[in-house]
Write a protein that holds these residues in place. Structure first.
Motif, PDB file in Angstrom:
ATOM      1  N   GLU A 161       0.817  -1.207   0.000  1.00  0.00           N
ATOM      2  CA  GLU A 161       0.000   0.000   0.000  1.00  0.00           C
ATOM      3  C   GLU A 161       0.856   1.264   0.000  1.00  0.00           C
ATOM      4  O   GLU A 161       0.548   2.249  -0.675  1.00  0.00           O
ATOM      5  CB  GLU A 161      -0.944  -0.010   1.198  1.00  0.00           C
ATOM      6  CG  GLU A 161      -2.038  -1.060   1.094  1.00  0.00           C
ATOM      7  CD  GLU A 161      -3.050  -0.981   2.204  1.00  0.00           C
ATOM      8  OE1 GLU A 161      -4.230  -1.308   1.962  1.00  0.00           O
ATOM      9  OE2 GLU A 161      -2.668  -0.609   3.336  1.00  0.00           O
ATOM     10  N   LEU A 162       1.941   1.226   0.736  1.00  0.00           N
ATOM     11  CA  LEU A 162       2.826   2.377   0.792  1.00  0.00           C
ATOM     12  C   LEU A 162       3.516   2.617  -0.549  1.00  0.00           C
ATOM     13  O   LEU A 162       3.595   3.758  -1.034  1.00  0.00           O
ATOM     14  CB  LEU A 162       3.869   2.158   1.892  1.00  0.00           C
ATOM     15  CG  LEU A 162       4.598   3.382   2.435  1.00  0.00           C
ATOM     16  CD1 LEU A 162       3.610   4.449   2.883  1.00  0.00           C
ATOM     17  CD2 LEU A 162       5.501   2.976   3.587  1.00  0.00           C
ATOM     18  N   ALA A 163       4.008   1.552  -1.167  1.00  0.00           N
ATOM     19  CA  ALA A 163       4.661   1.668  -2.474  1.00  0.00           C
ATOM     20  C   ALA A 163       3.702   2.256  -3.511  1.00  0.00           C
ATOM     21  O   ALA A 163       4.059   3.159  -4.273  1.00  0.00           O
ATOM     22  CB  ALA A 163       5.165   0.303  -2.936  1.00  0.00           C
ATOM     23  N   ALA A 164       2.474   1.742  -3.530  1.00  0.00           N
ATOM     24  CA  ALA A 164       1.489   2.218  -4.504  1.00  0.00           C
ATOM     25  C   ALA A 164       1.136   3.679  -4.279  1.00  0.00           C
ATOM     26  O   ALA A 164       1.043   4.462  -5.227  1.00  0.00           O
ATOM     27  CB  ALA A 164       0.234   1.349  -4.426  1.00  0.00           C
ATOM     28  N   ASP A 165       0.951   4.080  -3.022  1.00  0.00           N
ATOM     29  CA  ASP A 165       0.523   5.451  -2.773  1.00  0.00           C
ATOM     30  C   ASP A 165       1.657   6.445  -2.956  1.00  0.00           C
ATOM     31  O   ASP A 165       1.426   7.577  -3.394  1.00  0.00           O
ATOM     32  CB  ASP A 165      -0.079   5.578  -1.375  1.00  0.00           C
ATOM     33  CG  ASP A 165      -1.324   6.457  -1.390  1.00  0.00           C
ATOM     34  OD1 ASP A 165      -2.181   6.234  -2.251  1.00  0.00           O
ATOM     35  OD2 ASP A 165      -1.425   7.373  -0.556  1.00  0.00           O
ATOM     36  N   LEU A 210       0.931  -2.557  -9.480  1.00  0.00           N
ATOM     37  CA  LEU A 210       2.162  -1.905  -9.035  1.00  0.00           C
ATOM     38  C   LEU A 210       3.089  -1.622 -10.216  1.00  0.00           C
ATOM     39  O   LEU A 210       3.694  -0.554 -10.311  1.00  0.00           O
ATOM     40  CB  LEU A 210       2.878  -2.771  -8.004  1.00  0.00           C
ATOM     41  CG  LEU A 210       2.224  -2.879  -6.619  1.00  0.00           C
ATOM     42  CD1 LEU A 210       3.001  -3.853  -5.741  1.00  0.00           C
ATOM     43  CD2 LEU A 210       2.128  -1.515  -5.939  1.00  0.00           C
ATOM     44  N   GLN A 211       3.187  -2.589 -11.110  1.00  0.00           N
ATOM     45  CA  GLN A 211       4.044  -2.400 -12.275  1.00  0.00           C
ATOM     46  C   GLN A 211       3.519  -1.280 -13.168  1.00  0.00           C
ATOM     47  O   GLN A 211       4.292  -0.511 -13.738  1.00  0.00           O
ATOM     48  CB  GLN A 211       4.156  -3.711 -13.056  1.00  0.00           C
ATOM     49  CG  GLN A 211       4.988  -4.778 -12.334  1.00  0.00           C
ATOM     50  CD  GLN A 211       4.961  -6.120 -13.014  1.00  0.00           C
ATOM     51  OE1 GLN A 211       3.982  -6.472 -13.688  1.00  0.00           O
ATOM     52  NE2 GLN A 211       6.003  -6.916 -12.830  1.00  0.00           N
ATOM     53  N   SER A 212       2.193  -1.174 -13.283  1.00  0.00           N
ATOM     54  CA  SER A 212       1.619  -0.098 -14.099  1.00  0.00           C
ATOM     55  C   SER A 212       1.888   1.278 -13.492  1.00  0.00           C
ATOM     56  O   SER A 212       1.955   2.282 -14.207  1.00  0.00           O
ATOM     57  CB  SER A 212       0.109  -0.308 -14.265  1.00  0.00           C
ATOM     58  OG  SER A 212      -0.577  -0.043 -13.052  1.00  0.00           O
ATOM     59  N   LEU A 334      -4.279   0.480  -3.636  1.00  0.00           N
ATOM     60  CA  LEU A 334      -3.212   0.485  -4.636  1.00  0.00           C
ATOM     61  C   LEU A 334      -3.168   1.810  -5.387  1.00  0.00           C
ATOM     62  O   LEU A 334      -3.235   1.871  -6.603  1.00  0.00           O
ATOM     63  CB  LEU A 334      -3.415  -0.687  -5.616  1.00  0.00           C
ATOM     64  CG  LEU A 334      -3.346  -2.094  -5.005  1.00  0.00           C
ATOM     65  CD1 LEU A 334      -3.782  -3.143  -6.010  1.00  0.00           C
ATOM     66  CD2 LEU A 334      -1.931  -2.383  -4.501  1.00  0.00           C
ATOM     67  N   GLY A 335      -3.057   2.893  -4.627  1.00  0.00           N
ATOM     68  CA  GLY A 335      -3.025   4.210  -5.232  1.00  0.00           C
ATOM     69  C   GLY A 335      -4.369   4.905  -5.140  1.00  0.00           C
ATOM     70  O   GLY A 335      -5.355   4.346  -4.633  1.00  0.00           O
ATOM     71  N   LYS A 336      -4.426   6.134  -5.637  1.00  0.00           N
ATOM     72  CA  LYS A 336      -5.645   6.931  -5.520  1.00  0.00           C
ATOM     73  C   LYS A 336      -6.833   6.274  -6.211  1.00  0.00           C
ATOM     74  O   LYS A 336      -6.775   5.903  -7.371  1.00  0.00           O
ATOM     75  CB  LYS A 336      -5.399   8.322  -6.123  1.00  0.00           C
ATOM     76  CG  LYS A 336      -6.571   9.271  -5.932  1.00  0.00           C
ATOM     77  CD  LYS A 336      -6.274  10.641  -6.498  1.00  0.00           C
ATOM     78  CE  LYS A 336      -7.446  11.584  -6.278  1.00  0.00           C
ATOM     79  NZ  LYS A 336      -7.187  12.934  -6.836  1.00  0.00           N
TER      80      LYS A 336
END
Length: 382
Positions: A161-165, A210-212, A334-336
């Motif tokens: 979650e941290l990586a994505a945000d 995540l890759q996207s 997984l991001g906004k």
């Protein structure tokens, strides 16, 4: 009145106190070394800058004041005198008839990395991480500063979650400022998969998402050493600007000191009724909790609350029964406006709909807490 002492003002401790408060014959003392309840499930949005500290913390004294039979005391538990039935804290002791241990856990960080890694379960460390990220992002947007390299160790839910945000927020910021995104995130996992324990479909979708976003995923790799500027993995040095370690949890110092039933790795080991002894219960993340078939249940907020409700019911009814815990679902941000998750491991949801599910769950929990805080405020200030 029967004295109930609860150690820990996290998800498990608050739910136990709330349910027990319905029985007015109980005098409940809630003890925590902090003055606040930290909404750890929303940590990633705080660190990335989407939320402020008021969005993820709630005042424990105000919560307790909502109830006529709950008293909150800020103190740090040190030990338990089981013979005298006393909880020993730094500044005073508390006699109990029944003791509920719900102290949660702390971040596990290897000794070689401890000095340089930010921790996510500790609010002060999370706040320092947020400030560091904001400063680097400000410098990047306003000057020709170099790229920002973020390394996250551990691809469990917190790390993912941290990586994505981080990436999502940085991309939005760069787009708004009219520049290129120069934030690079490396997510490093010692195992072979992301989100260990999650359904395979969720793991696969999470990896694609995540890759996207541009997150570099490095599996089957351990970070072995660190200094102020570089990390070492795969026998090579890698420069970094921010290093976060979210590679697991470990028992607190308080749990380590206790002479109670524990697992080989130091967590409390309650029986099927969640009892540690005749008058002590262990709930939440600090305890190794299993379902009725003996399978360990993941240490999540929902299991913490289920275990708390079970113990409260047992105390009120005076009848211990086997705990039947169940994971109803899991949603990973997984991001906004994006998440991935499942309901009962049968219905899989991705994208904005999943995000709305996760947001609704969080808002319902927060609404319940805020209602009690506001009620307490008006009660004290007519």
């Amino acid at each position: 009145m029967k004295k109930i002492v609860i150690i820990g003002g996290g998800y498990a401790g608050l739910r136990a106190a709330e349910k027990l408060a319905k029985d007015k014959s109980l005098a409940i003392t809630l003890i925590d070394k902090h003055y606040y309840h930290y909404l750890q499930t929303e940590m990633y949005e705080f660190v990335s800058g989407r939320r402020n500290v008021c969005d993820i913390t709630y005042n424990l004294e105000s919560f307790a004041n909502r109830f006529t039979n709950i008293t909150f005391t800020q103190n740090e538990a040190v030990d338990i005198d089981t013979d005298q039935k006393q909880l020993i804290c730094k500044t005073s002791n508390y006699t109990y008839d029944t003791l509920i241990i719900a102290v949660g856990t702390k971040d596990f960080i290897p000794t070689a990395l401890r000095k340089y890694a930010y921790r996510v379960k500790d609010l002060r460390s999370a706040a320092a991480l947020r400030e560091h990220f904001m400063q680097l992002l400000f410098s990047k947007v306003t000057t020709k500063e170099k790229n920002i390299d973020i390394v996250i160790g551990g691809a469990g839910q917190s790390g993912v979650e941290l990586a994505a945000d981080f990436m999502s927020y940085a991309q939005e910021c760069s787009a708004d400022a009219g520049g290129e995104c120069s934030v690079h995130v490396k997510l490093i996992e010692g195992g072979s998969i992301l989100l260990p324990g999650a359904p395979k479909q969720i793991q696969q979708h999470t990896r694609k998402r995540l890759q996207s976003l541009g997150v570099e995923i490095i599996l089957n790799t351990f970070i072995t050493d660190a200094n102020k500027e570089t990390l070492i993995w795969s026998n090579k040095e890698h420069k970094y600007d921010i290093f976060v370690f979210a590679g697991g949890i470990t028992p607190t110092i308080f749990i380590n000191h206790l002479q109670l039933a524990k697992t080989s790795n130091g967590f409390l080991q309650p029986d099927k009724m969640l009892k540690i002894s005749e008058d002590i219960y262990g709930i939440g993340d600090c305890a190794y909790i299993c379902d009725e078939h003996g399978k360990q249940l993941a240490p999540t907020a929902q299991i913490a609350e289920q275990s708390a409700e079970h113990v409260a019911k047992s105390i009120i009814n005076g009848n211990d029964t086997v705990f039947h815990g169940e994971v109803y679902g899991m949603f990973t941000a997984l991001g906004k406006h994006y998440a991935s998750g499942h309901i009962f491991n049968k219905i899989f949801i991705h994208g904005k709909i999943a995000y709305l599910f996760k947001a609704a769950i969080t808002k319902l929990y927060a609404y319940g807490i805020k209602t009690k805080l506001n009620s307490s405020y008006f009660k004290r200030n007519p």
